[in-house]
Write an enzyme that holds these catalytic residues in place. Structure first.
Site, PDB file in Angstrom:
ATOM      1  N   GLU A 138       0.824  -1.205   0.000  1.00 58.03           N
ATOM      2  CA  GLU A 138       0.000   0.000   0.000  1.00 58.03           C
ATOM      3  C   GLU A 138       0.861   1.259   0.000  1.00 58.03           C
ATOM      4  OE1 GLU A 138      -3.690   2.056   2.452  1.00 58.03           O
ATOM      5  OE2 GLU A 138      -2.374   0.644   3.485  1.00 58.03           O
ATOM      6  N   GLU A 235     -11.649   2.530   5.724  1.00 56.76           N
ATOM      7  CA  GLU A 235     -10.549   2.855   6.624  1.00 56.76           C
ATOM      8  C   GLU A 235     -10.545   4.373   6.853  1.00 56.76           C
ATOM      9  OE1 GLU A 235      -5.920   1.518   7.231  1.00 56.76           O
ATOM     10  OE2 GLU A 235      -6.485   2.386   5.309  1.00 56.76           O
TER      11      GLU A 235
END
Length: 267
Positions: A138, A235
């Site tokens: 990520e 998130e």
């Protein structure tokens, strides 16, 4: 909200982990993803997820020494043995907890050929050593994670392609992409073949995804229209409480159609 997963690193952060899992199920989530759950026995996590009827998608690899500002070890030259020992322990935990994937934290280090080579070697080793798991990379934006190895999707994809990795994919976080001033639609189209999981939050404040400079409904419809069929990880950091933001999140979820391919996505 059968397409959305709850990231319990941020949501219901005032509760214990098992209570967070139950809260996510009560709110209508069918999947959860975790940050660093290693203080809770994995068998308890597995049992709680099964009892609550939610799927555990993924968790993060160890970050290293937080007092030294470390944010992962995978790309740090000279720390290979420490990374691999920690990853094996974390992988054993993940498998016992029922997670099919792990986000491998690269670390704070300049994006040099040496750092990329270290990361590539560690990931090649991980794919061989831990066949039970898939892995995710990520990119973290430079505002929130200054100095992290990669902050753009293309930088992570470069590692995947040059190393010829087979079970490592891109975590495409629309928040991080937007925070870098990039177009989520254009970046997704460039790297669609490598995307393994999508996450969302408002840009630039990382609150509920209905707010901010990126029209999340438009962005997500674009991703789905281009063939993404996996989970979408929520998130974000609630502006007030998780419950206060759920009605708008449900409205966003209602814009999307079809069920995700639950067996292939992680966080």
């Amino acid at each position: 909200m059968n397409r959305f997963s709850a990231n319990l690193g941020f949501l219901w952060s005032d509760l214990g982990l098992l209570d967070r899992i139950r809260a996510a199920a009560d709110a209508g989530f069918e999947a959860v993803e975790l940050h660093w759950p290693y203080d809770t026995p994995p068998q308890d996590i597995l049992r709680c997820c099964r009892d609550a009827g939610v799927r555990l998608l993924a968790m993060n690899s160890p970050r290293g020494d937080l007092s030294e500002g470390e944010n992962g070890l995978a790309a740090l030259a000279g720390r290979e043995a420490e990374f691999r020992e920690g990853l094996l322990r974390a992988a054993e935990f993940a498998v016992a907890a029922g997670a099919p994937r792990m986000h491998v934290m690269a670390g704070v280090t300049p994006n040099t050929a040496a750092a990329r080579a270290t990361l590539a070697e560690n990931l090649c080793w991980a794919e061989e050593a831990v066949p039970e798991l898939g892995f995710l990379l990520e990119p973290l934006n430079n505002f929130d994670a200054p100095g992290y190895l990669y902050h753009l999707p293309g930088q992570a994809v470069r590692v995947i392609e040059e190393a010829g990795l087979r079970r490592t994919q891109l975590m495409f976080d629309i928040y991080h992409v937007g925070r870098e001033g990039l177009s989520p639609a254009k970046e997704f189209d460039r790297f669609r073949d490598h995307v393994g999981h999508v996450q969302i939050a408002a840009v630039p404040n990382r609150t509920e995804p209905h707010a901010g400079s990126v029209d999340m409904a438009v962005a997500l419809k674009h991703l789905l229209g281009r063939g993404y069929s996996g989970w979408i990880g929520c998130e974000y950091k609630p502006e007030r409480t998780v419950e206060a933001g759920l009605p708008r999140l449900r409205q966003l979820a209602s814009c999307l159609d079809a069920d995700p391919e639950r067996a292939t996505s992680g966080a």
